[in-house]
Design an enzyme around this catalytic site. Structure first.
Site, mmCIF file in Angstrom:
data_model
loop_
_atom_site.group_PDB
_atom_site.id
_atom_site.type_symbol
_atom_site.label_atom_id
_atom_site.label_comp_id
_atom_site.label_asym_id
_atom_site.label_seq_id
_atom_site.Cartn_x
_atom_site.Cartn_y
_atom_site.Cartn_z
ATOM 1 N N THR A 1 41.550 45.208 43.484
ATOM 2 C CA THR A 1 40.271 44.566 43.146
ATOM 3 C C THR A 1 40.209 43.089 43.552
ATOM 4 O O THR A 1 39.120 42.540 43.692
ATOM 5 C CB THR A 1 39.979 44.667 41.631
ATOM 6 O OG1 THR A 1 41.025 44.013 40.921
ATOM 7 C CG2 THR A 1 39.847 46.107 41.187
ATOM 8 N N THR B 1 45.809 48.092 42.128
ATOM 9 C CA THR B 1 46.124 48.509 40.762
ATOM 10 C C THR B 1 45.766 49.967 40.515
ATOM 11 O O THR B 1 46.399 50.648 39.713
ATOM 12 C CB THR B 1 45.371 47.590 39.770
ATOM 13 O OG1 THR B 1 45.859 46.269 39.963
ATOM 14 C CG2 THR B 1 45.566 47.996 38.337
HETATM 15 N N1 ASP Z 1 46.755 43.155 41.948
HETATM 16 C C1 ASP Z 1 45.701 44.009 42.184
HETATM 17 C C2 ASP Z 1 45.226 43.998 43.619
HETATM 18 O O1 ASP Z 1 45.806 44.688 44.415
HETATM 19 C C3 ASP Z 1 44.578 43.813 41.238
HETATM 20 C C4 ASP Z 1 43.772 45.051 41.146
HETATM 21 O O2 ASP Z 1 43.813 45.901 41.981
HETATM 22 O O3 ASP Z 1 43.035 45.153 40.150
HETATM 23 O O4 ASP Z 1 44.271 43.331 43.974
#
Ligand code: ASP
Length: 330
Positions: free
Chosen positions: A93, A12
Protein backbone atom coordinates in the site's frame (compact mmCIF):
# COMPACT_ATOMS: atom_id res chain seq x y z
CA UNK A 1 -16.75 -16.99 -16.77
CA UNK A 2 -14.50 -13.91 -17.09
CA UNK A 3 -10.79 -14.40 -17.61
CA UNK A 4 -8.46 -12.25 -15.52
CA UNK A 5 -4.71 -11.94 -15.11
CA UNK A 6 -3.37 -11.47 -11.56
CA UNK A 7 0.06 -9.86 -11.34
CA UNK A 8 1.48 -10.23 -7.83
CA UNK A 9 4.16 -7.83 -6.56
CA UNK A 10 4.23 -8.44 -2.78
CA UNK A 11 3.28 -6.01 -0.01
CA UNK A 12 1.46 -6.55 3.25
CA UNK A 13 -1.33 -8.38 1.47
CA UNK A 14 1.31 -11.09 0.96
CA UNK A 15 2.94 -10.48 4.36
CA UNK A 16 3.38 -12.84 7.30
CA UNK A 17 3.89 -12.26 11.04
CA UNK A 18 4.86 -14.69 13.78
CA UNK A 19 1.33 -14.78 15.21
CA UNK A 20 -2.16 -13.56 14.39
CA UNK A 21 -2.21 -10.69 16.91
CA UNK A 22 0.91 -9.10 15.43
CA UNK A 23 -0.05 -6.30 13.05
CA UNK A 24 3.12 -4.25 12.67
CA UNK A 25 6.11 -6.55 13.01
CA UNK A 26 5.83 -8.71 9.92
CA UNK A 27 7.61 -9.42 6.66
CA UNK A 28 5.92 -8.07 3.54
CA UNK A 29 6.02 -10.01 0.26
CA UNK A 30 6.24 -13.57 1.59
CA UNK A 31 3.24 -15.38 0.07
CA UNK A 32 2.99 -15.85 -3.67
CA UNK A 33 0.00 -14.80 -5.76
CA UNK A 34 -1.21 -18.43 -5.88
CA UNK A 35 -1.46 -18.53 -2.10
CA UNK A 36 -3.42 -15.26 -2.05
CA UNK A 37 -5.95 -16.70 -4.49
CA UNK A 38 -6.14 -20.01 -2.60
CA UNK A 39 -7.12 -18.10 0.57
CA UNK A 40 -10.32 -16.89 -1.14
CA UNK A 41 -12.24 -19.93 -2.46
CA UNK A 42 -15.17 -17.67 -3.44
CA UNK A 43 -13.03 -16.41 -6.34
CA UNK A 44 -13.53 -19.71 -8.14
CA UNK A 45 -17.14 -18.82 -8.83
CA UNK A 46 -16.25 -15.36 -10.10
CA UNK A 47 -13.49 -15.58 -12.69
CA UNK A 48 -10.81 -17.78 -14.19
CA UNK A 49 -7.62 -16.19 -12.96
CA UNK A 50 -4.08 -16.87 -14.14
CA UNK A 51 -1.31 -15.71 -11.83
CA UNK A 52 2.13 -14.29 -12.54
CA UNK A 53 4.62 -13.19 -9.92
CA UNK A 54 6.28 -9.96 -11.08
CA UNK A 55 8.03 -9.33 -7.74
CA UNK A 56 7.57 -10.21 -4.08
CA UNK A 57 8.76 -7.16 -2.19
CA UNK A 58 7.70 -4.50 0.25
CA UNK A 59 6.51 -1.73 -2.07
CA UNK A 60 9.20 0.63 -0.67
CA UNK A 61 11.64 -1.67 -2.50
CA UNK A 62 9.85 -1.63 -5.82
CA UNK A 63 12.19 -0.68 -8.67
CA UNK A 64 11.77 0.95 -12.07
CA UNK A 65 12.49 -2.47 -13.58
CA UNK A 66 9.37 -3.80 -11.81
CA UNK A 67 7.34 -0.94 -13.28
CA UNK A 68 8.73 -1.73 -16.70
CA UNK A 69 7.86 -5.43 -16.30
CA UNK A 70 4.30 -4.57 -15.21
CA UNK A 71 3.74 -2.25 -18.16
CA UNK A 72 5.18 -4.73 -20.67
CA UNK A 73 3.13 -7.57 -19.24
CA UNK A 74 -0.16 -5.67 -19.19
CA UNK A 75 0.29 -4.28 -22.70
CA UNK A 76 1.31 -7.75 -23.94
CA UNK A 77 -1.60 -9.53 -22.25
CA UNK A 78 -4.20 -7.08 -23.54
CA UNK A 79 -2.76 -7.23 -27.07
CA UNK A 80 -2.57 -11.03 -27.13
CA UNK A 81 -5.88 -11.91 -25.48
CA UNK A 82 -9.05 -10.13 -26.62
CA UNK A 83 -11.00 -12.39 -24.26
CA UNK A 84 -9.09 -11.15 -21.20
CA UNK A 85 -11.56 -9.11 -19.11
CA UNK A 86 -9.02 -7.23 -17.00
CA UNK A 87 -5.92 -7.27 -14.81
CA UNK A 88 -5.62 -7.29 -11.02
CA UNK A 89 -2.35 -6.29 -9.35
CA UNK A 90 -1.60 -7.11 -5.71
CA UNK A 91 0.70 -4.43 -4.32
CA UNK A 92 2.09 -2.96 -1.11
CA UNK A 93 0.00 0.00 0.00
CA UNK A 94 2.89 2.41 0.63
CA UNK A 95 3.60 3.16 -3.03
CA UNK A 96 0.47 1.68 -4.61
CA UNK A 97 -0.79 5.09 -5.77
CA UNK A 98 2.45 5.72 -7.69
CA UNK A 99 2.15 2.48 -9.63
CA UNK A 100 -1.55 3.12 -10.27
CA UNK A 101 -0.82 6.59 -11.69
CA UNK A 102 2.09 5.31 -13.79
CA UNK A 103 -0.15 2.68 -15.38
CA UNK A 104 -2.94 5.22 -15.89
CA UNK A 105 -0.56 7.32 -18.00
CA UNK A 106 0.75 4.37 -20.03
CA UNK A 107 -1.94 1.72 -20.53
CA UNK A 108 -4.37 2.53 -23.32
CA UNK A 109 -7.14 -0.05 -23.10
CA UNK A 110 -10.72 0.20 -21.86
CA UNK A 111 -10.37 -3.00 -19.86
CA UNK A 112 -9.85 -2.41 -16.15
CA UNK A 113 -6.53 -2.62 -14.36
CA UNK A 114 -7.25 -2.84 -10.65
CA UNK A 115 -4.66 -2.46 -7.88
CA UNK A 116 -5.31 -3.89 -4.46
CA UNK A 117 -3.41 -4.21 -1.19
CA UNK A 118 -4.02 -4.74 2.49
CA UNK A 119 -3.23 -2.88 5.68
CA UNK A 120 -2.93 -6.06 7.77
CA UNK A 121 -0.66 -9.00 6.98
CA UNK A 122 -2.22 -12.19 5.65
CA UNK A 123 -1.63 -13.89 9.03
CA UNK A 124 -3.56 -11.27 11.05
CA UNK A 125 -6.85 -11.70 12.85
CA UNK A 126 -9.38 -9.98 10.58
CA UNK A 127 -6.87 -9.66 7.74
CA UNK A 128 -8.31 -7.29 5.13
CA UNK A 129 -6.44 -8.78 2.15
CA UNK A 130 -8.83 -11.62 1.26
CA UNK A 131 -11.96 -9.42 1.07
CA UNK A 132 -10.04 -6.67 -0.74
CA UNK A 133 -8.84 -9.23 -3.29
CA UNK A 134 -12.34 -10.64 -3.77
CA UNK A 135 -13.67 -7.12 -4.33
CA UNK A 136 -10.83 -6.22 -6.71
CA UNK A 137 -11.72 -9.28 -8.80
CA UNK A 138 -15.41 -8.29 -8.72
CA UNK A 139 -14.48 -4.84 -10.04
CA UNK A 140 -12.02 -6.11 -12.66
CA UNK A 141 -14.69 -8.50 -13.99
CA UNK A 142 -17.46 -5.93 -14.10
CA UNK A 143 -18.67 -4.10 -17.23
CA UNK A 144 -19.06 -0.93 -15.15
CA UNK A 145 -15.28 -0.73 -14.64
CA UNK A 146 -14.51 -0.53 -18.37
CA UNK A 147 -13.15 2.80 -19.54
CA UNK A 148 -12.39 4.14 -16.05
CA UNK A 149 -8.66 3.59 -16.47
CA UNK A 150 -6.63 2.26 -13.58
CA UNK A 151 -8.58 1.69 -10.37
CA UNK A 152 -7.67 1.04 -6.76
CA UNK A 153 -9.95 -1.11 -4.61
CA UNK A 154 -9.47 -0.92 -0.85
CA UNK A 155 -11.97 -1.42 1.98
CA UNK A 156 -14.98 -1.57 -0.35
CA UNK A 157 -14.13 1.71 -2.07
CA UNK A 158 -13.21 2.13 -5.74
CA UNK A 159 -10.77 4.96 -6.38
CA UNK A 160 -9.40 6.49 -9.58
CA UNK A 161 -5.63 6.47 -10.09
CA UNK A 162 -5.26 10.24 -10.37
CA UNK A 163 -6.73 11.17 -6.99
CA UNK A 164 -6.22 8.15 -4.76
CA UNK A 165 -3.68 8.37 -1.96
CA UNK A 166 -2.73 6.56 1.22
CA UNK A 167 -3.66 8.94 4.03
CA UNK A 168 -3.05 6.90 7.16
CA UNK A 169 -0.38 4.56 8.50
CA UNK A 170 -2.91 2.33 10.28
CA UNK A 171 -6.44 1.07 9.77
CA UNK A 172 -8.13 -0.70 6.88
CA UNK A 173 -9.68 2.54 5.58
CA UNK A 174 -6.32 4.18 4.93
CA UNK A 175 -7.05 5.22 1.33
CA UNK A 176 -8.98 8.24 0.11
CA UNK A 177 -9.34 10.49 -2.91
CA UNK A 178 -9.04 14.03 -1.52
CA UNK A 179 -11.16 16.70 -3.24
CA UNK A 180 -13.18 14.16 -5.26
CA UNK A 181 -14.01 11.14 -3.08
CA UNK A 182 -14.10 7.57 -4.39
CA UNK A 183 -15.50 6.81 -7.84
CA UNK A 184 -17.72 4.11 -6.41
CA UNK A 185 -18.19 1.18 -4.06
CA UNK A 186 -18.18 -2.59 -4.20
CA UNK A 187 -19.98 -4.99 -1.89
CA UNK A 188 -21.69 -8.39 -1.94
CA UNK A 189 -24.56 -6.91 -3.95
CA UNK A 190 -22.30 -5.73 -6.75
CA UNK A 191 -20.12 -3.02 -8.23
CA UNK A 192 -21.56 0.46 -7.81
CA UNK A 193 -19.78 2.55 -10.39
CA UNK A 194 -21.17 4.86 -13.06
CA UNK A 195 -20.67 3.70 -16.65
CA UNK A 196 -18.13 5.72 -18.63
CA UNK A 197 -18.74 6.83 -22.17
CA UNK A 198 -15.95 7.89 -24.47
CA UNK A 199 -12.20 7.38 -24.40
CA UNK A 200 -9.89 8.85 -21.77
CA UNK A 201 -6.57 10.67 -22.24
CA UNK A 202 -3.55 8.34 -22.16
CA UNK A 203 -0.68 10.75 -22.86
CA UNK A 204 2.11 8.16 -22.92
CA UNK A 205 0.27 5.28 -24.59
CA UNK A 206 3.03 4.50 -27.08
CA UNK A 207 5.99 5.22 -24.82
CA UNK A 208 8.60 2.48 -24.42
CA UNK A 209 10.23 2.42 -21.02
CA UNK A 210 14.03 2.29 -20.90
CA UNK A 211 16.28 0.16 -18.67
CA UNK A 212 17.89 3.27 -17.20
CA UNK A 213 15.51 5.89 -15.78
CA UNK A 214 16.30 9.56 -15.09
CA UNK A 215 16.96 10.81 -11.57
CA UNK A 216 14.08 12.86 -10.15
CA UNK A 217 14.38 13.76 -6.45
CA UNK A 218 11.61 15.34 -4.37
CA UNK A 219 12.63 18.35 -2.25
CA UNK A 220 10.32 19.25 0.67
CA UNK A 221 9.57 22.81 1.83
CA UNK A 222 9.45 23.78 5.55
CA UNK A 223 10.31 26.61 7.97
CA UNK A 224 13.88 27.79 7.44
CA UNK A 225 14.55 25.18 4.75
CA UNK A 226 18.07 24.11 3.96
CA UNK A 227 18.70 25.65 0.49
CA UNK A 228 21.68 23.30 0.26
CA UNK A 229 19.31 20.48 -0.68
CA UNK A 230 18.27 22.24 -3.90
CA UNK A 231 21.87 23.15 -4.69
CA UNK A 232 23.01 19.57 -4.18
CA UNK A 233 20.37 18.33 -6.62
CA UNK A 234 21.23 20.96 -9.22
CA UNK A 235 24.97 20.34 -8.89
CA UNK A 236 24.39 16.60 -9.18
CA UNK A 237 22.85 17.28 -12.60
CA UNK A 238 19.46 15.71 -11.91
CA UNK A 239 17.27 15.54 -15.00
CA UNK A 240 14.11 16.51 -13.13
CA UNK A 241 13.01 17.72 -9.72
CA UNK A 242 9.72 17.95 -7.84
CA UNK A 243 9.50 20.73 -5.30
CA UNK A 244 6.95 20.12 -2.53
CA UNK A 245 6.11 23.66 -1.58
CA UNK A 246 4.30 24.94 1.50
CA UNK A 247 0.65 25.98 1.10
CA UNK A 248 -0.26 26.15 -2.57
CA UNK A 249 3.23 25.09 -3.60
CA UNK A 250 5.26 28.05 -2.39
CA UNK A 251 9.07 28.28 -2.31
CA UNK A 252 10.98 30.34 0.28
CA UNK A 253 13.05 33.36 -0.78
CA UNK A 254 16.24 31.35 -0.22
CA UNK A 255 15.06 28.53 -2.45
CA UNK A 256 13.96 30.97 -5.18
CA UNK A 257 17.43 32.52 -5.02
CA UNK A 258 19.09 29.13 -5.54
CA UNK A 259 17.01 28.59 -8.68
CA UNK A 260 17.49 32.18 -9.92
CA UNK A 261 21.25 32.08 -9.61
CA UNK A 262 21.71 28.58 -11.02
CA UNK A 263 23.76 29.00 -14.20
CA UNK A 264 23.90 25.35 -15.27
CA UNK A 265 21.37 23.35 -17.28
CA UNK A 266 17.92 23.61 -15.74
CA UNK A 267 16.15 20.33 -14.89
CA UNK A 268 12.47 19.87 -15.71
CA UNK A 269 10.75 20.97 -12.51
CA UNK A 270 7.27 20.60 -11.08
CA UNK A 271 5.91 22.48 -8.10
CA UNK A 272 3.55 20.38 -5.93
CA UNK A 273 2.24 21.06 -2.43
CA UNK A 274 2.42 19.41 0.96
CA UNK A 275 -1.19 20.10 2.07
CA UNK A 276 -2.69 16.82 0.94
CA UNK A 277 -5.48 18.35 -1.12
CA UNK A 278 -6.24 21.33 -3.34
CA UNK A 279 -4.53 22.43 -6.55
CA UNK A 280 -1.30 24.29 -7.26
CA UNK A 281 -1.96 26.99 -9.86
CA UNK A 282 0.32 28.89 -12.22
CA UNK A 283 2.42 31.60 -10.61
CA UNK A 284 4.06 34.62 -12.31
CA UNK A 285 7.46 33.46 -10.99
CA UNK A 286 7.26 30.01 -12.58
CA UNK A 287 8.55 31.06 -15.99
CA UNK A 288 11.62 32.81 -14.54
CA UNK A 289 12.49 29.94 -12.19
CA UNK A 290 11.82 27.20 -14.73
CA UNK A 291 8.98 25.66 -12.69
CA UNK A 292 5.56 24.36 -13.64
CA UNK A 293 2.70 23.78 -11.19
CA UNK A 294 1.64 20.17 -10.69
CA UNK A 295 -2.09 20.94 -10.44
CA UNK A 296 -3.83 18.49 -8.13
CA UNK A 297 -1.06 15.87 -8.24
CA UNK A 298 0.62 15.05 -4.96
CA UNK A 299 4.45 15.18 -5.02
CA UNK A 300 4.94 11.45 -5.55
CA UNK A 301 2.52 11.42 -8.49
CA UNK A 302 4.04 14.62 -9.91
CA UNK A 303 7.35 12.73 -9.89
CA UNK A 304 5.83 9.84 -11.86
CA UNK A 305 4.54 12.25 -14.51
CA UNK A 306 7.89 14.04 -14.62
CA UNK A 307 9.74 10.74 -15.06
CA UNK A 308 7.59 9.90 -18.08
CA UNK A 309 8.00 13.41 -19.54
CA UNK A 310 11.77 13.01 -19.29
CA UNK A 311 11.71 9.52 -20.80
CA UNK A 312 9.62 10.94 -23.66
CA UNK A 313 12.23 13.70 -24.14
CA UNK A 314 9.79 16.58 -23.45
CA UNK A 315 10.86 20.12 -22.64
CA UNK A 316 9.07 22.50 -20.27
CA UNK A 317 6.60 23.74 -22.91
CA UNK A 318 5.58 20.25 -24.02
CA UNK A 319 5.30 19.16 -20.39
CA UNK A 320 2.87 22.06 -19.89
CA UNK A 321 0.86 20.74 -22.87
CA UNK A 322 0.62 17.31 -21.25
CA UNK A 323 -0.53 18.88 -17.98
CA UNK A 324 -3.22 20.75 -19.89
CA UNK A 325 -4.20 17.58 -21.79
CA UNK A 326 -4.64 15.82 -18.44
CA UNK A 327 -6.67 18.80 -17.14
CA UNK A 328 -4.17 19.33 -14.36
CA UNK A 329 -3.45 22.83 -15.60
CA UNK A 330 -5.43 25.39 -17.57
N1 ASP B 1 5.03 -2.38 3.81
C1 ASP B 1 3.93 -2.51 2.99
C2 ASP B 1 4.22 -2.21 1.54
O1 ASP B 1 4.69 -3.09 0.86
C3 ASP B 1 2.75 -1.76 3.48
C4 ASP B 1 1.51 -2.36 2.94
O2 ASP B 1 1.51 -3.07 1.99
O3 ASP B 1 0.46 -2.06 3.54
O4 ASP B 1 3.98 -1.13 1.05
Amino acid sequence: MNRLLLLATGGTIAGCAADSATLNDYTAGVLGGDALLAAVPQLQGLATISVEQVANVDSADLLFEHWRALVDRIRGAFAAAPELAGVVITHGTNTLEETAWLLQLLIDDPRPVVLVGAMRPATALSADGPLNLLQAVQVASSPEARGHGVLVVMDGQIHGAERVTKLATQGVGAFASPDSGPLGWVDDVGVHLAMVSGPRQVPFAGLDLPEQWPQVPIVYGCVEPEPLLLSVCLNAGVAGLVFTGTGAGQLSVGECRVLETWAGPRPLMLRANRCGSGPVHRNPEDERLGLLPAGSLNPQKARVLLLLCLIAGLDRASMADRLIQLELLN
